[in-house]
Enzyme design. Structure first.
Site, PDB file in Angstrom:
ATOM      1  N   GLN A  16       0.835  -1.220   0.000  1.00  0.00           N
ATOM      2  CA  GLN A  16       0.000   0.000   0.000  1.00  0.00           C
ATOM      3  C   GLN A  16       0.863   1.261   0.000  1.00  0.00           C
ATOM      4  O   GLN A  16       0.492   2.276  -0.584  1.00  0.00           O
ATOM      5  CB  GLN A  16      -0.925   0.021   1.225  1.00  0.00           C
ATOM      6  CG  GLN A  16      -2.031  -1.012   1.215  1.00  0.00           C
ATOM      7  CD  GLN A  16      -1.638  -2.273   1.943  1.00  0.00           C
ATOM      8  OE1 GLN A  16      -0.467  -2.666   1.966  1.00  0.00           O
ATOM      9  NE2 GLN A  16      -2.598  -2.964   2.525  1.00  0.00           N
ATOM     10  N   ASP A  32      -6.929   1.247  12.351  1.00  0.00           N
ATOM     11  CA  ASP A  32      -8.161   0.531  11.996  1.00  0.00           C
ATOM     12  C   ASP A  32      -9.105   0.459  13.179  1.00  0.00           C
ATOM     13  O   ASP A  32     -10.312   0.339  13.009  1.00  0.00           O
ATOM     14  CB  ASP A  32      -7.849  -0.877  11.502  1.00  0.00           C
ATOM     15  CG  ASP A  32      -7.514  -0.836  10.027  1.00  0.00           C
ATOM     16  OD1 ASP A  32      -6.437  -0.306   9.689  1.00  0.00           O
ATOM     17  OD2 ASP A  32      -8.355  -1.279   9.224  1.00  0.00           O
ATOM     18  N   ASN A  85      -3.249  -1.108  13.820  1.00  0.00           N
ATOM     19  CA  ASN A  85      -3.046  -0.576  12.469  1.00  0.00           C
ATOM     20  C   ASN A  85      -2.241  -1.586  11.656  1.00  0.00           C
ATOM     21  O   ASN A  85      -1.867  -2.659  12.166  1.00  0.00           O
ATOM     22  CB  ASN A  85      -2.332   0.785  12.536  1.00  0.00           C
ATOM     23  CG  ASN A  85      -2.337   1.502  11.192  1.00  0.00           C
ATOM     24  OD1 ASN A  85      -3.377   1.620  10.555  1.00  0.00           O
ATOM     25  ND2 ASN A  85      -1.184   1.950  10.728  1.00  0.00           N
ATOM     26  N   LYS A  86      -1.974  -1.250  10.429  1.00  0.00           N
ATOM     27  CA  LYS A  86      -1.291  -2.147   9.495  1.00  0.00           C
ATOM     28  C   LYS A  86      -0.055  -2.781  10.118  1.00  0.00           C
ATOM     29  O   LYS A  86       0.726  -2.102  10.788  1.00  0.00           O
ATOM     30  CB  LYS A  86      -0.921  -1.332   8.243  1.00  0.00           C
ATOM     31  CG  LYS A  86      -0.154  -2.053   7.170  1.00  0.00           C
ATOM     32  CD  LYS A  86      -0.796  -3.337   6.697  1.00  0.00           C
ATOM     33  CE  LYS A  86      -2.230  -3.188   6.242  1.00  0.00           C
ATOM     34  NZ  LYS A  86      -2.910  -4.494   6.042  1.00  0.00           N
TER      35      LYS A  86
END
Ligand code: MRU
Length: 350
Positions: free
Chosen positions: A201, A242, A252-253
């Site tokens: 990403q 998230d 999060n990621k």
């Protein structure tokens, strides 16, 4: 069905409500091509979320809200009325599409509150408007967070992870919104973006968004974060979330935790930027949040080409928990929790 392939145009609409269908820019194909996926049913929307056509917590929530509108449309066509029982199966499919981003269940709960009152045609119109409102409010929240977050920056380099920009939200972005605002204010000398294995990403989407706006971006492998800190001395690691627990732990990621540990080691600060719709007051800490596990194939292959010998096992959690103690500021549209604590989070939600 995918449609219209070609170079990405000057302007793009990544979540585009068309009255009877939802058109999504297929983020899996970026930056090479502009391919759209059109959904006419809630189940197609759920599949688009699950398969990463659209990703990023706020963008997933907005997409699911339009999915709820499609569920209501289908109920009206099939039964001549809309009620919660008739859309329950579709709503469950949407809610189950990805487990970690709380914006998904938040948006669906918001839509469900409205279903069941009033005449069917008017209800459909008001559901559409409600989904549009979620998107518009998200963009406004991002602008506000951009200002609040940029106010914390001194001049220098920053580092970010994953994609938290327009593509991951209704527009403008959370962490990337702060970076956009900081660049516009002349505070940011260099933006370091980590590539974000395995979906890339950072490499495919963040680098694409920033270079379209002629904002210089330096791409690094995640393994280079420590070295990049020694070399460029970023003042802040700026990331999205998230889901944020009631005590300020942020999910999060995958790789965000590593980044926050390295930031602390190198005297950089960590800023988590997320709307209050990403806060889960029912999760006391990060340990109570489900971490999505995805398929081994995502790690075994790159660009569709298998890189790993047969029979190798894979562990592929796609999010991690950064404890509140490693976070210096949580920036929301309602204000900043710095340092984050249960009391500071409760105050934001009050
Ligand atoms: O798996 P993804 O691409 O949906 O993960 C996205 C992230 O982890 C983002 O940092 C998060 O959703 C915040 S987006 C504003």
């Amino acid at each position: 069905m995918p449609e219209a392939s070609g170079p990405v145009s000057e302007t793009y609409s990544h979540i585009d409500w068309r009255g009877d269908a939802l058109r999504l820019l297929d983020q899996r194909e970026l930056p090479a091509a502009e391919v759209y996926v059109t959904c006419t049913t809630a189940l197609q929307v759920a599949a688009a979320i699950r398969d990463m056509v659209v990703r990023g917590a706020p963008a997933i929530g907005i997409t699911a809200a339009y999915g709820a509108v499609l569920a209501a449309r289908c109920a009206l066509q099939a039964h001549g009325r809309i009620d919660l029982r008739l859309v329950a199966g579709d709503m469950r499919e949407l809610a189950d599409a990805r487990p970690t981003a709380v914006n998904l269940s938040w948006a669906l709960a918001y839509m469900a509150q409205r279903i069941g009152s009033g005449g069917a045609d008017e209800l459909l119109v008001s559901l559409e408007q409600q989904a549009r409102d979620i998107q518009a409010r998200d963009i406004a929240a991002n602008r506000r967070m951009g200002e609040l977050g940029a106010a914390l920056l001194a001049s220098g380099a920053v580092i970010t992870h994953c994609n938290t920009g327009t593509l991951a939200t209704g527009g403008y972005g959370t962490a990337l919104g702060v970076i956009r605002t900081g660049v516009a204010q002349g505070k940011i000398g260099r933006v370091l973006a980590s590539e974000t294995r395995p979906w890339l990403q950072g490499a495919r989407l963040t680098a694409w968004e920033l270079s379209r706006e002629e904002i210089d971006v330096t791409l690094i492998c995640e393994g280079s974060v420590g070295s990049a800190m020694c070399t460029f001395h970023p003042g802040w690691a700026i990331v999205g979330a998230d889901r944020i627990a009631a005590n300020g732990d942020a999910v999060n990621k995958i790789g965000t935790y590593n980044l926050a540990v390295l930031a602390r080691q190198h005297g950089a600060r960590t800023m988590v930027v997320a709307p209050t719709s990403s806060i889960d007051a029912h999760a006391p800490s990060g340990a109570h949040i489900e971490i999505e596990m995805r398929a081994a194939d995502e790690v075994l292959a790159a660009a569709g080409y298998r890189q790993v010998p047969a029979h190798v096992q894979v562990w592929n959690p796609v999010f991690d928990v950064t404890p509140a103690s490693l976070i210096d500021a949580i920036v929301t549209e309602r204000g900043v929790a710095s340092p984050p604590s249960a009391a500071a989070i409760a105050e934001l939600l009050d």
